[in-house]
Design a protein around this motif. Structure first.
Motif, PDB file in Angstrom:
ATOM      1  N   GLY A 189      51.802  48.527  47.469  1.00  0.00           N
ATOM      2  CA  GLY A 189      50.696  49.182  46.787  1.00  0.00           C
ATOM      3  C   GLY A 189      51.090  50.602  46.434  1.00  0.00           C
ATOM      4  O   GLY A 189      51.594  51.335  47.295  1.00  0.00           O
ATOM      5  N   LEU A 190      50.908  50.980  45.168  1.00  0.00           N
ATOM      6  CA  LEU A 190      51.229  52.345  44.728  1.00  0.00           C
ATOM      7  C   LEU A 190      50.004  52.917  44.025  1.00  0.00           C
ATOM      8  O   LEU A 190      49.587  52.411  42.995  1.00  0.00           O
ATOM      9  CB  LEU A 190      52.437  52.329  43.787  1.00  0.00           C
ATOM     10  CG  LEU A 190      52.977  53.695  43.338  1.00  0.00           C
ATOM     11  CD1 LEU A 190      54.487  53.628  43.101  1.00  0.00           C
ATOM     12  CD2 LEU A 190      52.294  54.186  42.055  1.00  0.00           C
ATOM     13  N   SER A 191      49.419  53.942  44.623  1.00  0.00           N
ATOM     14  CA  SER A 191      48.245  54.585  44.020  1.00  0.00           C
ATOM     15  C   SER A 191      48.656  55.899  43.376  1.00  0.00           C
ATOM     16  O   SER A 191      49.284  56.748  44.007  1.00  0.00           O
ATOM     17  CB  SER A 191      47.154  54.824  45.072  1.00  0.00           C
ATOM     18  OG  SER A 191      47.567  55.763  46.029  1.00  0.00           O
ATOM     19  N   ILE A 192      48.305  56.039  42.104  1.00  0.00           N
ATOM     20  CA  ILE A 192      48.535  57.296  41.382  1.00  0.00           C
ATOM     21  C   ILE A 192      47.204  58.031  41.368  1.00  0.00           C
ATOM     22  O   ILE A 192      46.230  57.575  40.770  1.00  0.00           O
ATOM     23  CB  ILE A 192      49.020  57.031  39.950  1.00  0.00           C
ATOM     24  CG1 ILE A 192      50.279  56.160  39.959  1.00  0.00           C
ATOM     25  CG2 ILE A 192      49.295  58.348  39.229  1.00  0.00           C
ATOM     26  CD1 ILE A 192      50.760  55.758  38.573  1.00  0.00           C
ATOM     27  N   ASN A 193      47.164  59.148  42.050  1.00  0.00           N
ATOM     28  CA  ASN A 193      45.939  59.934  42.168  1.00  0.00           C
ATOM     29  C   ASN A 193      46.027  61.168  41.279  1.00  0.00           C
ATOM     30  O   ASN A 193      47.004  61.360  40.556  1.00  0.00           O
ATOM     31  CB  ASN A 193      45.719  60.331  43.629  1.00  0.00           C
ATOM     32  CG  ASN A 193      45.795  59.132  44.551  1.00  0.00           C
ATOM     33  OD1 ASN A 193      45.098  58.143  44.363  1.00  0.00           O
ATOM     34  ND2 ASN A 193      46.676  59.205  45.548  1.00  0.00           N
ATOM     35  N   GLU A 194      45.026  62.015  41.360  1.00  0.00           N
ATOM     36  CA  GLU A 194      44.991  63.192  40.490  1.00  0.00           C
ATOM     37  C   GLU A 194      46.013  64.250  40.886  1.00  0.00           C
ATOM     38  O   GLU A 194      46.415  65.060  40.050  1.00  0.00           O
ATOM     39  CB  GLU A 194      43.577  63.786  40.491  1.00  0.00           C
ATOM     40  CG  GLU A 194      42.567  62.885  39.804  1.00  0.00           C
ATOM     41  CD  GLU A 194      41.139  63.370  39.914  1.00  0.00           C
ATOM     42  OE1 GLU A 194      40.286  62.868  39.173  1.00  0.00           O
ATOM     43  OE2 GLU A 194      40.864  64.251  40.755  1.00  0.00           O
ATOM     44  N   ASN A 195      46.431  64.245  42.146  1.00  0.00           N
ATOM     45  CA  ASN A 195      47.451  65.228  42.550  1.00  0.00           C
ATOM     46  C   ASN A 195      48.467  64.656  43.529  1.00  0.00           C
ATOM     47  O   ASN A 195      49.135  65.397  44.238  1.00  0.00           O
ATOM     48  CB  ASN A 195      46.790  66.470  43.159  1.00  0.00           C
ATOM     49  CG  ASN A 195      46.178  66.189  44.515  1.00  0.00           C
ATOM     50  OD1 ASN A 195      45.746  65.064  44.802  1.00  0.00           O
ATOM     51  ND2 ASN A 195      46.123  67.203  45.373  1.00  0.00           N
ATOM     52  N   SER A 196      48.592  63.328  43.568  1.00  0.00           N
ATOM     53  CA  SER A 196      49.563  62.719  44.483  1.00  0.00           C
ATOM     54  C   SER A 196      49.845  61.274  44.101  1.00  0.00           C
ATOM     55  O   SER A 196      49.073  60.651  43.358  1.00  0.00           O
ATOM     56  CB  SER A 196      49.051  62.772  45.931  1.00  0.00           C
ATOM     57  OG  SER A 196      47.918  61.934  46.072  1.00  0.00           O
ATOM     58  N   ILE A 197      50.953  60.773  44.607  1.00  0.00           N
ATOM     59  CA  ILE A 197      51.289  59.352  44.523  1.00  0.00           C
ATOM     60  C   ILE A 197      51.550  58.882  45.946  1.00  0.00           C
ATOM     61  O   ILE A 197      52.291  59.524  46.694  1.00  0.00           O
ATOM     62  CB  ILE A 197      52.533  59.101  43.654  1.00  0.00           C
ATOM     63  CG1 ILE A 197      52.236  59.429  42.197  1.00  0.00           C
ATOM     64  CG2 ILE A 197      53.016  57.653  43.782  1.00  0.00           C
ATOM     65  CD1 ILE A 197      53.449  59.362  41.290  1.00  0.00           C
ATOM     66  N   ARG A 198      50.914  57.770  46.322  1.00  0.00           N
ATOM     67  CA  ARG A 198      51.112  57.220  47.665  1.00  0.00           C
ATOM     68  C   ARG A 198      51.526  55.758  47.572  1.00  0.00           C
ATOM     69  O   ARG A 198      50.994  55.008  46.738  1.00  0.00           O
ATOM     70  CB  ARG A 198      49.851  57.364  48.507  1.00  0.00           C
ATOM     71  CG  ARG A 198      49.532  58.807  48.867  1.00  0.00           C
ATOM     72  CD  ARG A 198      48.424  58.918  49.923  1.00  0.00           C
ATOM     73  NE  ARG A 198      48.184  60.311  50.240  1.00  0.00           N
ATOM     74  CZ  ARG A 198      47.344  61.106  49.567  1.00  0.00           C
ATOM     75  NH1 ARG A 198      46.661  60.599  48.561  1.00  0.00           N
ATOM     76  NH2 ARG A 198      47.187  62.358  49.893  1.00  0.00           N
ATOM     77  N   CYS A 199      52.451  55.373  48.440  1.00  0.00           N
ATOM     78  CA  CYS A 199      52.945  53.997  48.470  1.00  0.00           C
ATOM     79  C   CYS A 199      52.819  53.437  49.877  1.00  0.00           C
ATOM     80  O   CYS A 199      53.011  54.158  50.863  1.00  0.00           O
ATOM     81  CB  CYS A 199      54.416  53.921  48.055  1.00  0.00           C
ATOM     82  SG  CYS A 199      54.778  54.529  46.404  1.00  0.00           S
ATOM     83  N   VAL A 200      52.532  52.149  49.955  1.00  0.00           N
ATOM     84  CA  VAL A 200      52.534  51.418  51.223  1.00  0.00           C
ATOM     85  C   VAL A 200      53.248  50.093  51.009  1.00  0.00           C
ATOM     86  O   VAL A 200      52.917  49.350  50.073  1.00  0.00           O
ATOM     87  CB  VAL A 200      51.106  51.157  51.737  1.00  0.00           C
ATOM     88  CG1 VAL A 200      51.145  50.221  52.946  1.00  0.00           C
ATOM     89  CG2 VAL A 200      50.416  52.459  52.115  1.00  0.00           C
TER      90      VAL A 200
END
Length: 487
Positions: free
Chosen positions: A7-18
């Motif tokens: 899962g890769l979430s592109i947010n307004e000021n970050s990218i997070r992966c799990v």
């Protein structure tokens, strides 16, 4: 058999992966990853961001992957539609999309998911974003080496997270807080009932702005009251996800304004972690900031046709291109019939260029998707037809450019006409002669026009042949002149 999902979430000021491994009963977090940035619009082309994510992905393996965009970049709506085929549902959404100024006339990419069937029809949730944003994301995914068939929304990921780990069956609300945007989603199990987005996020709490914080919680309470009174849905709990390591005072602030439990989402304690550093990090926040990417990894298991399957790249809306072509074709008729090329040509030229750019954008978007969508072949055929039309229009444009002198003559005839003169017919002949017919509100205007043409750059020997006055008092006149040998 265990499978691995990303899962890769592109947010307004970050990218997070799990990276998540599961056999549908036991779950193991193989790896957590985060990179922060200042500006979403610049981040996807930032070399450091790209290299950081790419380096992480090189170290992990996965079978399927899902990606989400920031809620601020996606328009999401819930709609009841008749029990009709998906292609007809897309047409309904197309009609609705025209009413939203957010898309600014750009091509749009969208997807929709069925969330419930009832006697009145089908409840769907649809999400749409500018195609330029999708292209930017697809280009970013190509650079980092990530292949996915699903670009979706964080709301669906959080519903999957709660449904999997909390087994929630009653009506519940999810508050997902990004830097400058907050979404409120209400669901019963996996059935989404309501979605609302406001333009205030955790930055208001970071700055401790009382006014913004008050507006933030007021909007949530008002929305909950609306759902209770108008949709007859009573919420039992509120789950909160904050896209930041710091949760600020969001939990307590919201708890003081609502009369039911407010719970910060966390990764369950019985989930295993492969890496010690990830487990230590999880201990600090409970993994709240990773709720969306964990949910995205879980949505990777959802198959097309199942509830909450939604991919924003499912349908590319190209009606803007088609409509522009129709406008150009109409202008060409206008040019031929009325001799009004002086008005139509600048718009025709710029419109044709814009249309070509839009077509190129659509073609790139199709080739950029790692695995083609189901209707890609049909879309390609339609685009080939549009491309053929553009080729024909370009040939017309080429012919026009080969006779720029004519356009100058027409422009001059229009610009030198005094007030009260209206040109009806203009004939430019190969021998250089020009026949003109028009109407005027007075004889004086016709003679003034003849005098003006005497000083024309591209016209000489302008002569009035006839002036006739009808019963309404309008003068119809004809003139003849010669084009100067100027190019």
């Amino acid at each position: 058999m265990k499978r691995k999902f990303l899962g890769l979430s592109i947010n307004e000021n970050s990218i997070r992966c799990v990276a998540l491994e599961t056999n549908n009963q036991d779950f193991t977090v193989n790896a957590l990853f985060e990179v922060q940035f200042e500006n979403f619009d610049l981040a996807l082309n930032d070399k450091e961001v790209v290299e950081s994510v790419r380096t992480f992905l090189k170290k992990i393996r996965y079978d399927e992957a899902s990606v989400s965009l920031p809620a601020s970049k996606v328009l999401t709506r819930i709609k009841n539609v008749p029990k009709i085929p998906p292609s007809q549902i897309v047409k309904l959404i197309k009609t609705e999309i025209r009413d939203y100024a957010i898309f600014e006339g750009e091509n749009v990419s969208l997807g929709f998911a069925e969330i419930d069937r009832n006697s009145e029809g089908i409840d769907i949730i649809w999400a749409a974003t500018k195609e330029s944003i999708v292209l930017s994301v697809l280009n970013f995914l190509r650079k980092i080496g990530l292949k996915t068939r699903r670009i979706t929304i964080p709301q669906i990921a959080l519903v999957e997270f709660i449904n999997t780990f909390y087994k929630e069956e009653d009506n519940y609300a999810i508050v997902n807080v990004d830097k400058d945007t907050t979404t409120l989603t209400i669901s019963k199990g996996k059935t989404i009932i309501f979605n609302y987005t406001q333009d205030i996020g955790f930055e208001a709490f970071k700055l401790n702005d009382p006014s913004l914080k008050g507006a933030w919680v007021g909007n949530i309470v008002s929305s909950l009251n609306y759902v209770s009174r108008n949709l007859n849905v009573s919420v039992k709990k509120i789950y909160v996800s904050v896209n930041d390591e710091e949760s600020f005072d969001i939990l307590s602030y919201l708890s003081n304004r609502v009369g039911y439990p407010v719970i910060m989402l966390s990764i369950p304690e019985d989930i295993n972690f492969d890496r010690e550093e990830d487990f230590i990090r999880y201990q600090k926040t409970g993994g709240n900031e990773f709720a969306v990417p964990v949910g995205l990894a879980l949505t990777s298991k959802i198959k097309k046709g199942e509830k909450n399957y939604l991919s924003i790249t499912e349908y590319f809306l190209t009606e803007h291109v088609s409509e522009r072509l129709k406008v150009i074709a109409t202008l060409l008729v206008f040019v031929v019939v009325n001799g009004a090329f002086i008005i139509a040509f600048p718009y025709f030229s710029s419109s044709l260029k814009s249309t070509e750019e839009q077509l190129s954008s659509v073609l790139k978007s199709i080739s950029a998707i790692s695995k083609p969508v189901e209707d890609a072949n049909k879309l390609q055929i339609e685009l080939q037809k549009i491309n053929s039309t553009i080729s024909s229009l370009k040939e017309v444009e080429s012919n026009i450019y080969n006779m720029p002198y004519y356009s100058m003559v027409l422009r001059e005839l229009k610009s030198l006409a005094p007030s009260g003169i209206e040109l009806r017919e203009v004939s430019l002949k190969e021998d250089g002669s020009v026949d003109l017919k028009g109407v005027s509100n007075s004889f004086r205007s016709v003679f003034s026009y003849e005098e003006n043409l005497a000083n024309a750059k591209f016209i000489k020997n302008a002569t009035i042949l006839e002036i006739e006055k009808d019963k309404e008092g309008t003068e119809t006149f004809t003139m003849q002149m010669q084009m100067r040998n100027v190019k």
